[in-house]
Motif scaffolding. Structure first.
Motif, PDB file in Angstrom:
ATOM      1  N   THR A 199       0.840  -1.191   0.000  1.00 54.53           N
ATOM      2  CA  THR A 199       0.000   0.000   0.000  1.00 54.53           C
ATOM      3  C   THR A 199       0.877   1.244   0.000  1.00 54.53           C
ATOM      4  OG1 THR A 199      -0.073   0.060   2.414  1.00 54.53           O
ATOM      5  CG2 THR A 199      -1.845  -1.144   1.295  1.00 54.53           C
ATOM      6  N   THR A 200       0.254   2.359  -0.316  1.00 52.99           N
ATOM      7  CA  THR A 200       0.899   3.665  -0.215  1.00 52.99           C
ATOM      8  C   THR A 200       0.113   4.471   0.801  1.00 52.99           C
ATOM      9  OG1 THR A 200       1.568   3.560  -2.539  1.00 52.99           O
ATOM     10  CG2 THR A 200       1.603   5.735  -1.478  1.00 52.99           C
ATOM     11  N   TRP A 206      -4.710  15.379   0.043  1.00 56.36           N
ATOM     12  CA  TRP A 206      -3.979  14.209   0.533  1.00 56.36           C
ATOM     13  C   TRP A 206      -2.584  14.221  -0.080  1.00 56.36           C
ATOM     14  CZ3 TRP A 206      -6.164  10.822   4.046  1.00 56.36           C
ATOM     15  CH2 TRP A 206      -7.536  10.961   4.254  1.00 56.36           C
ATOM     16  N   ASN A 207      -1.593  13.811   0.703  1.00 55.03           N
ATOM     17  CA  ASN A 207      -0.216  13.803   0.231  1.00 55.03           C
ATOM     18  C   ASN A 207       0.532  12.663   0.891  1.00 55.03           C
ATOM     19  OD1 ASN A 207       2.711  14.704   0.086  1.00 55.03           O
ATOM     20  ND2 ASN A 207       1.708  16.313  -1.101  1.00 55.03           N
ATOM     21  N   GLN A 208       1.602  12.213   0.260  1.00 52.56           N
ATOM     22  CA  GLN A 208       2.391  11.139   0.842  1.00 52.56           C
ATOM     23  C   GLN A 208       3.255  11.618   2.013  1.00 52.56           C
ATOM     24  OE1 GLN A 208       4.478   9.021  -2.224  1.00 52.56           O
ATOM     25  NE2 GLN A 208       2.607   8.247  -3.113  1.00 52.56           N
ATOM     26  N   GLU A 267      -4.452   4.029   3.685  1.00 46.59           N
ATOM     27  CA  GLU A 267      -3.573   3.054   3.040  1.00 46.59           C
ATOM     28  C   GLU A 267      -4.204   2.695   1.699  1.00 46.59           C
ATOM     29  OE1 GLU A 267      -0.609   2.134   4.253  1.00 46.59           O
ATOM     30  OE2 GLU A 267      -0.982   3.444   5.981  1.00 46.59           O
ATOM     31  N   VAL A 268      -3.650   3.224   0.635  1.00 51.38           N
ATOM     32  CA  VAL A 268      -4.192   3.012  -0.705  1.00 51.38           C
ATOM     33  C   VAL A 268      -3.517   1.786  -1.321  1.00 51.38           C
ATOM     34  CG1 VAL A 268      -4.470   4.037  -2.996  1.00 51.38           C
ATOM     35  CG2 VAL A 268      -4.640   5.477  -0.955  1.00 51.38           C
ATOM     36  N   GLU A 310      -8.873   6.946  -7.363  1.00 53.36           N
ATOM     37  CA  GLU A 310      -9.707   5.752  -7.502  1.00 53.36           C
ATOM     38  C   GLU A 310     -10.146   5.234  -6.136  1.00 53.36           C
ATOM     39  OE1 GLU A 310      -7.792   3.824 -11.580  1.00 53.36           O
ATOM     40  OE2 GLU A 310      -6.935   3.306  -9.631  1.00 53.36           O
ATOM     41  N   TYR A 311      -9.222   5.264  -5.185  1.00 52.39           N
ATOM     42  CA  TYR A 311      -9.546   4.761  -3.854  1.00 52.39           C
ATOM     43  C   TYR A 311     -10.582   5.642  -3.161  1.00 52.39           C
ATOM     44  CZ  TYR A 311      -8.804   2.531   0.671  1.00 52.39           C
ATOM     45  OH  TYR A 311      -8.978   1.846   1.847  1.00 52.39           O
ATOM     46  N   LEU A 312     -10.420   6.946  -3.272  1.00 50.20           N
ATOM     47  CA  LEU A 312     -11.399   7.865  -2.678  1.00 50.20           C
ATOM     48  C   LEU A 312     -12.770   7.645  -3.313  1.00 50.20           C
ATOM     49  CD1 LEU A 312      -9.258  11.126  -2.427  1.00 50.20           C
ATOM     50  CD2 LEU A 312      -9.926   9.601  -0.544  1.00 50.20           C
TER      51      LEU A 312
END
Length: 115
Positions: free
Chosen positions: A43-44, A65-67, A86-87, A95-97
């Motif tokens: 995940t990222t 959102w940012n890493q 956790e994407v 896409e996850y959102l």
């Protein structure tokens, strides 16, 4: 003498079978462990760096959102402000959102509150 030879061969056969069975069990267990490792999806982590007010208007916006988490912000706070997501590796943040669907679902999925 024939009886002793027969007993010896029976023992050797039983011992060989026991070694084969335990070897197969070990190999199967090792393969199962390796398969479980492969199934773990990477995940990222993305941190919510958007405003703490009007969350319904801001949490679904990927630009909030940012890493990297902004300096001065921290997780593990008893708030409804999202901290991180956790994407899955096979999805983009957007896409996850979209998959989560609603601002409340995003907040619910977010790990630990942010200050």
């Amino acid at each position: 003498m024939y009886t002793q030879l027969k007993k010896g061969l029976s023992f050797a056969f039983a011992l060989a079978m026991a070694i084969m069975v335990s070897g197969n069990a070990y190999a199967t267990e090792k393969t199962e462990k390796e398969n479980k490792k492969e199934k773990v999806r990477a995940t990222t982590t993305y941190f919510y760096n958007g405003p703490s007010s009007s969350l319904n208007d801001h949490v679904a916006n990927p630009s909030n959102w940012n890493q990297n988490q902004q300096p001065g912000l921290s997780c593990d706070n008893p708030t409804q402000i999202p901290c991180s997501l956790e994407v899955p590796e096979d999805m983009t943040l957007n896409e996850y959102l979209e998959e989560l669907g609603s601002p409340q679902a995003i907040i619910d999925e977010s790990a630990k509150g942010r200050n």
